[in-house]
Design a protein around this motif. Structure first.
Motif, PDB file in Angstrom:
ATOM      1  N   ASP A 181       0.726  -1.166  -0.030  1.00 43.04           N
ATOM      2  CA  ASP A 181      -0.041  -0.175  -0.066  1.00 43.04           C
ATOM      3  C   ASP A 181       0.718   1.204  -0.020  1.00 43.04           C
ATOM      4  OD1 ASP A 181      -1.971  -1.589   0.158  1.00 43.04           O
ATOM      5  OD2 ASP A 181      -2.973  -1.007   1.733  1.00 43.04           O
ATOM      6  N   ALA A 189       2.795   1.951  -3.259  1.00 43.47           N
ATOM      7  CA  ALA A 189       1.651   2.278  -4.305  1.00 43.47           C
ATOM      8  C   ALA A 189       1.438   3.855  -4.361  1.00 43.47           C
ATOM      9  CB  ALA A 189       0.494   1.391  -4.412  1.00 43.47           C
ATOM     10  N   VAL A 190       1.281   4.175  -3.005  1.00 42.43           N
ATOM     11  CA  VAL A 190       0.831   5.616  -2.848  1.00 42.43           C
ATOM     12  C   VAL A 190       2.204   6.465  -3.279  1.00 42.43           C
ATOM     13  CG1 VAL A 190       0.309   7.504  -1.092  1.00 42.43           C
ATOM     14  CG2 VAL A 190      -1.069   5.217  -1.153  1.00 42.43           C
ATOM     15  N   ALA A 195       2.459   6.768  -7.054  1.00 43.94           N
ATOM     16  CA  ALA A 195       1.418   7.630  -7.557  1.00 43.94           C
ATOM     17  C   ALA A 195       1.478   9.121  -7.161  1.00 43.94           C
ATOM     18  CB  ALA A 195       0.135   7.256  -7.077  1.00 43.94           C
ATOM     19  N   ILE A 228      -1.770   3.772 -13.119  1.00 43.50           N
ATOM     20  CA  ILE A 228      -1.568   3.093 -12.088  1.00 43.50           C
ATOM     21  C   ILE A 228      -2.924   3.558 -10.987  1.00 43.50           C
ATOM     22  CG2 ILE A 228      -0.210   3.517  -9.718  1.00 43.50           C
ATOM     23  CD1 ILE A 228       2.029   3.832 -11.386  1.00 43.50           C
ATOM     24  N   GLU A 229      -3.301   4.667 -11.157  1.00 44.81           N
ATOM     25  CA  GLU A 229      -4.585   5.019 -10.448  1.00 44.81           C
ATOM     26  C   GLU A 229      -5.881   4.229 -10.753  1.00 44.81           C
ATOM     27  OE1 GLU A 229      -5.279   9.263 -10.486  1.00 44.81           O
ATOM     28  OE2 GLU A 229      -3.895   9.489  -8.839  1.00 44.81           O
ATOM     29  N   LEU A 278      -5.379   1.306  -8.696  1.00 44.12           N
ATOM     30  CA  LEU A 278      -5.376   1.253  -6.931  1.00 44.12           C
ATOM     31  C   LEU A 278      -6.789   0.714  -6.357  1.00 44.12           C
ATOM     32  CD1 LEU A 278      -3.389   4.617  -6.579  1.00 44.12           C
ATOM     33  CD2 LEU A 278      -2.630   2.265  -6.161  1.00 44.12           C
ATOM     34  N   TYR A 305      -9.959   1.376  -3.998  1.00 45.67           N
ATOM     35  CA  TYR A 305     -10.422   2.522  -3.565  1.00 45.67           C
ATOM     36  C   TYR A 305      -9.638   3.195  -2.328  1.00 45.67           C
ATOM     37  CZ  TYR A 305     -14.185   5.708  -1.697  1.00 45.67           C
ATOM     38  OH  TYR A 305     -14.865   6.741  -1.283  1.00 45.67           O
ATOM     39  N   LEU A 315      -6.980   3.192  -1.585  1.00 47.02           N
ATOM     40  CA  LEU A 315      -5.624   4.061  -1.851  1.00 47.02           C
ATOM     41  C   LEU A 315      -5.952   5.011  -2.757  1.00 47.02           C
ATOM     42  CD1 LEU A 315      -3.279   0.906  -2.427  1.00 47.02           C
ATOM     43  CD2 LEU A 315      -3.473   2.297  -0.409  1.00 47.02           C
ATOM     44  N   ARG A 316      -6.881   5.190  -3.546  1.00 48.50           N
ATOM     45  CA  ARG A 316      -7.174   6.338  -4.434  1.00 48.50           C
ATOM     46  C   ARG A 316      -7.455   7.398  -3.609  1.00 48.50           C
ATOM     47  NH1 ARG A 316     -10.194   2.542  -7.923  1.00 48.50           N
ATOM     48  NH2 ARG A 316     -12.057   3.482  -7.095  1.00 48.50           N
ATOM     49  N   VAL A 318      -4.381   8.892  -2.022  1.00 49.39           N
ATOM     50  CA  VAL A 318      -3.504   9.818  -3.122  1.00 49.39           C
ATOM     51  C   VAL A 318      -4.449  10.935  -3.196  1.00 49.39           C
ATOM     52  CG1 VAL A 318      -2.733   9.907  -5.742  1.00 49.39           C
ATOM     53  CG2 VAL A 318      -2.677   7.647  -4.205  1.00 49.39           C
TER      54      VAL A 318
END
Length: 322
Positions: free
Chosen positions: A77, A80-81, A84, A109-110, A113, A115, A117-118, A121
């Motif tokens: 997690d 990934a953030v 982004a 990438i978004e 991801l 929800y 993690l979106r 970001v």
């Protein structure tokens, strides 16, 4: 609670993708399983096509094979953030074409991801406003950056055309040692063969770098550190603007934020200080004040032009309500 084998295997893959050697006991501790389970999970990854090397003995362990073609990258997690957010602000790196490329990669990438993690970001993006720089002449050619980076790595001489501060053009033959970033500016630290001395070159003033076809033996950069050498070089350049600040912190606390900034301490108390900073334009001075403000409260004493620019910057920084 017993972990799902698939999720555990993905977590194992994420650890192995650092390409470091992991001992079985380390992996077992990180995954909260036995070493026997780790061995089974390694076999499961191999069955899926991931090349995992294993060595036995006291210094043995597991490592993902280098240079091998592997299935898609797995990120946790936080990773990934970080990717982004990094792509979003890569558009501010003053490299030609970087904005469009970064935003294309970010969009891909978004979409992948989850929800939760979106939302993380999105919160970061919506809470930070970027200040647009008016100067267009600081954009660096990505092809030139690649040539110079490879030359630094391979210790290969480079030729290029260079526009000096006074506007005069010159041709250079240098031994490139290291690239340095300072805000939106990129610099090359190199030994100038014709001038027989160290020089700092701004990449946005550099044109058509090309390999000279000869190699060199690395030299010791003065002071042993390229970033410090650039900071010292910039400090010797006459500045067009300066400002006097008071900061509610000891001068020693500002060492990190003032690195690379042409400055002079004026008064130093136990919990406050006065500092004079110098720069080539008002925007640069305003951004320096903003960076200092992340460390401690700061006020612009003079001149009024810098104070006005800082106030304008403050009005453009907004934070969305929680």
């Amino acid at each position: 609670m017993r972990k799902d084998p698939t999720g555990r295997a993905l977590q194992l893959l994420s650890l192995l993708q650092t390409h470091r050697l992991w001992r079985g006991a380390e992996l077992a501790e990180r995954l909260e399983v036995t070493e026997r389970t780790v061995r089974r999970d390694v076999d499961r990854l191999r069955d899926l096509g991931y090349p995992v090397d294993a060595t036995s003995g006291k210094d043995g362990g597991y490592r993902l094979a280098k240079g091998a073609h592997v299935p898609p990258l797995v990120l946790d997690d936080d990773e990934a953030v970080a990717v982004a957010v990094g792509l979003r602000y890569a558009a501010e790196a003053a490299i030609g074409g970087m904005e469009e490329t970064s935003l294309r990669a970010l969009t891909k990438i978004e979409q992948l991801l989850p929800y939760r993690l979106r939302r993380r970001v999105s919160a970061l993006h919506s809470s930070v406003a970027s200040m647009r720089w008016a100067a267009d002449d600081v954009v660096v050619d990505p092809e030139a950056l690649s040539v110079l980076a490879a030359a630094c790595r391979d210790r290969e001489d480079v030729r290029f055309d260079y526009r000096r501060r006074d506007g005069e053009d010159s041709r250079r033959l240098v031994q490139p040692h290291q690239l340095v970033t300072a805000g939106r500016r990129w610099y090359l630290v190199a030994w100038d063969q014709r001038r027989r001395d160290w020089r700092t070159f701004r990449l946005d003033r550099l044109r058509e770098p090309r390999l000279a076809g000869s190699h060199f033996t690395p030299r010791q950069i003065p002071g042993g550190d390229a970033a410090s050498f650039v900071a010292s070089s910039l400090g010797s350049i006459p500045r067009h603007h300066e400002a006097k600040l008071t900061v509610n912190a000891a001068f020693a606390e500002l060492e990190g934020v003032l690195r690379g900034v042409d400055h002079t301490p004026i008064e130093m108390e136990a919990d406050s200080c006065s500092v004079q900073i110098r720069g080539e334009d008002l925007d640069w001075l305003a951004m320096t004040v903003a960076r200092i403000a992340l460390t401690a409260p700061v006020a612009v004493i003079e001149p009024a032009e810098v104070a006005d620019t800082v106030r304008q910057l403050a009005t453009h920084l907004t934070v969305s309500p929680p």
